[in-house]
Scaffold this motif. Sequence first.
Motif, PDB file in Angstrom:
ATOM      1  N   GLY A   1      -8.213   7.315 -11.787  1.00 15.40           N
ATOM      2  CA  GLY A   1      -6.900   6.995 -12.309  1.00 15.40           C
ATOM      3  C   GLY A   1      -6.188   8.159 -12.963  1.00 15.40           C
ATOM      4  O   GLY A   1      -5.059   8.025 -13.407  1.00 15.40           O
TER       5      GLY A   1
ATOM      6  N   LYS B   1       0.600   5.349  -9.097  1.00 16.71           N
ATOM      7  CA  LYS B   1      -0.339   4.228  -9.211  1.00 16.71           C
ATOM      8  C   LYS B   1      -1.803   4.645  -9.142  1.00 16.71           C
ATOM      9  O   LYS B   1      -2.667   3.908  -9.609  1.00 16.71           O
ATOM     10  CB  LYS B   1      -0.050   3.163  -8.155  1.00 16.71           C
ATOM     11  CG  LYS B   1      -0.405   3.571  -6.750  1.00 16.71           C
ATOM     12  CD  LYS B   1      -0.159   2.450  -5.764  1.00 16.71           C
ATOM     13  CE  LYS B   1      -0.560   2.882  -4.374  1.00 16.71           C
ATOM     14  NZ  LYS B   1      -0.307   1.874  -3.372  1.00 16.71           N
ATOM     15  N   ASP B   2      -2.098   5.814  -8.580  1.00 12.07           N
ATOM     16  CA  ASP B   2      -3.494   6.200  -8.408  1.00 12.07           C
ATOM     17  C   ASP B   2      -3.931   7.402  -9.227  1.00 12.07           C
ATOM     18  O   ASP B   2      -5.129   7.653  -9.341  1.00 12.07           O
ATOM     19  CB  ASP B   2      -3.784   6.468  -6.928  1.00 12.07           C
ATOM     20  CG  ASP B   2      -3.709   5.200  -6.110  1.00 12.07           C
ATOM     21  OD1 ASP B   2      -4.267   4.176  -6.543  1.00 12.07           O
ATOM     22  OD2 ASP B   2      -3.066   5.224  -5.038  1.00 12.07           O
TER      23      ASP B   2
ATOM     24  N   GLY C   1      -7.835   9.812  -6.657  1.00  8.76           N
ATOM     25  CA  GLY C   1      -7.564   8.381  -6.816  1.00  8.76           C
ATOM     26  C   GLY C   1      -8.720   7.506  -7.222  1.00  8.76           C
ATOM     27  O   GLY C   1      -8.666   6.307  -7.043  1.00  8.76           O
ATOM     28  N   LYS C   2      -9.777   8.089  -7.783  1.00 14.92           N
ATOM     29  CA  LYS C   2     -10.921   7.265  -8.176  1.00 14.92           C
ATOM     30  C   LYS C   2     -10.953   6.959  -9.670  1.00 14.92           C
ATOM     31  O   LYS C   2     -11.330   5.874 -10.070  1.00 14.92           O
ATOM     32  CB  LYS C   2     -12.218   7.940  -7.755  1.00 14.92           C
ATOM     33  CG  LYS C   2     -12.343   8.045  -6.247  1.00 14.92           C
ATOM     34  CD  LYS C   2     -13.757   8.289  -5.838  1.00 14.92           C
ATOM     35  CE  LYS C   2     -13.849   8.565  -4.368  1.00 14.92           C
ATOM     36  NZ  LYS C   2     -13.983   7.456  -3.534  1.00 14.92           N
TER      37      LYS C   2
ATOM     38  N   ARG D   1      -1.986  -4.958  -9.049  1.00 13.91           N
ATOM     39  CA  ARG D   1      -2.733  -4.023  -8.194  1.00 13.91           C
ATOM     40  C   ARG D   1      -3.112  -4.670  -6.852  1.00 13.91           C
ATOM     41  O   ARG D   1      -3.111  -4.010  -5.825  1.00 13.91           O
ATOM     42  CB  ARG D   1      -3.982  -3.533  -8.914  1.00 13.91           C
ATOM     43  CG  ARG D   1      -3.691  -2.541 -10.017  1.00 13.91           C
ATOM     44  CD  ARG D   1      -4.983  -2.097 -10.703  1.00 13.91           C
ATOM     45  NE  ARG D   1      -4.709  -1.073 -11.679  1.00 13.91           N
ATOM     46  CZ  ARG D   1      -4.350  -1.303 -12.937  1.00 13.91           C
ATOM     47  NH1 ARG D   1      -4.252  -2.552 -13.381  1.00 13.91           N
ATOM     48  NH2 ARG D   1      -4.106  -0.307 -13.764  1.00 13.91           N
ATOM     49  N   ASP D   2      -3.442  -5.962  -6.880  1.00 16.23           N
ATOM     50  CA  ASP D   2      -3.785  -6.656  -5.636  1.00 16.23           C
ATOM     51  C   ASP D   2      -2.615  -6.637  -4.651  1.00 16.23           C
ATOM     52  O   ASP D   2      -2.819  -6.462  -3.452  1.00 16.23           O
ATOM     53  CB  ASP D   2      -4.193  -8.107  -5.907  1.00 16.23           C
ATOM     54  CG  ASP D   2      -5.563  -8.231  -6.551  1.00 16.23           C
ATOM     55  OD1 ASP D   2      -6.337  -7.239  -6.553  1.00 16.23           O
ATOM     56  OD2 ASP D   2      -5.863  -9.325  -7.075  1.00 16.23           O
TER      57      ASP D   2
ATOM     58  N   GLY E   1      -2.587  -3.256  -3.130  1.00 14.85           N
ATOM     59  CA  GLY E   1      -3.777  -2.852  -2.392  1.00 14.85           C
ATOM     60  C   GLY E   1      -4.689  -1.942  -3.184  1.00 14.85           C
ATOM     61  O   GLY E   1      -5.840  -1.756  -2.838  1.00 14.85           O
ATOM     62  N   LYS E   2      -4.181  -1.327  -4.238  1.00 16.83           N
ATOM     63  CA  LYS E   2      -4.976  -0.521  -5.160  1.00 16.83           C
ATOM     64  C   LYS E   2      -4.087  -0.086  -6.310  1.00 16.83           C
ATOM     65  O   LYS E   2      -2.977  -0.556  -6.449  1.00 16.83           O
ATOM     66  CB  LYS E   2      -5.644   0.667  -4.479  1.00 16.83           C
ATOM     67  CG  LYS E   2      -4.699   1.688  -3.871  1.00 16.83           C
ATOM     68  CD  LYS E   2      -5.507   2.799  -3.215  1.00 16.83           C
ATOM     69  CE  LYS E   2      -4.628   3.963  -2.836  1.00 16.83           C
ATOM     70  NZ  LYS E   2      -5.379   5.084  -2.320  1.00 16.83           N
ATOM     71  N   GLY E   3      -4.571   0.846  -7.087  1.00 16.22           N
ATOM     72  CA  GLY E   3      -3.841   1.333  -8.247  1.00 16.22           C
ATOM     73  C   GLY E   3      -4.827   1.689  -9.334  1.00 16.22           C
ATOM     74  O   GLY E   3      -5.025   0.926 -10.272  1.00 16.22           O
ATOM     75  N   ALA E   4      -5.441   2.855  -9.210  1.00 15.02           N
ATOM     76  CA  ALA E   4      -6.498   3.258 -10.131  1.00 15.02           C
ATOM     77  C   ALA E   4      -5.981   3.660 -11.511  1.00 15.02           C
ATOM     78  O   ALA E   4      -6.714   3.605 -12.496  1.00 15.02           O
ATOM     79  CB  ALA E   4      -7.290   4.427  -9.532  1.00 15.02           C
TER      80      ALA E   4
ATOM     81  N   ALA F   1       0.819  -1.220   0.000  1.00 15.36           N
ATOM     82  CA  ALA F   1       0.000   0.000   0.000  1.00 15.36           C
ATOM     83  C   ALA F   1       0.853   1.272   0.000  1.00 15.36           C
ATOM     84  O   ALA F   1       0.375   2.328  -0.395  1.00 15.36           O
ATOM     85  CB  ALA F   1      -0.941   0.002   1.199  1.00 15.36           C
TER      86      ALA F   1
END
Length: 194
Positions: free
Chosen positions: A192, A138-139, A189-190, A108-109, A112-115, A75
């Motif tokens: 990308g 990443k976001d 971050g929603k 991405r898993d 933990g994320k990566g929009a 993360a």
Amino acid sequence: MSVEIRRIITIVEETLSEGGRPVDPPTRRAAAIAVIRNPYVGDYVEDLSALSDIGEELGEILPKRAVAALGIPGARVESFGKAAAVGADGELEHAAAILHPKLGAPFRDVLGKGAALIPSSKKRGGLGVPLDIPLGHKDAARVRSHFDGMEVRVPDAPRADEIVVAIAVTDSGRPHPRVGGLTKDKIVGKDGVS
């Protein structure tokens, strides 16, 4: 078809000084690279889904190694990127089949994320060909401080029947960023992008 890996290499770069000024804390980048056998050398194959499945396997293996090399939780990774080089007897589409359809989700898993879209590059080359792994936040793709890249190479790869697949992650942006743009503290971050 399971991936046939000949080698895995992990590299960590730490920048302590840039432009004659100390970087504190140092910026850190890590890459994990796999040298794999190309199952489609010499044969034109319409369905490249087996390579996409290999990409999915590597999308879990390589990010875990790179994040572990940085010594931080997934993360806390800020930037990411991916690249591949096919040997002389492979096709560019073989690299695309590994990098695009399925590698991103497990990557991405691990983080933990990566929009944002994962920046990528692909090429054909011989032994020791450099891979320039493009990096982006990443976001949020508009974070200019994280537009960067990491060069890696494997001296004995890719052989004509191999593919070199690499991912990179960072714990920060470039040292001393000062070209403006969206800053990481303002990321939504929603979507990308921002």
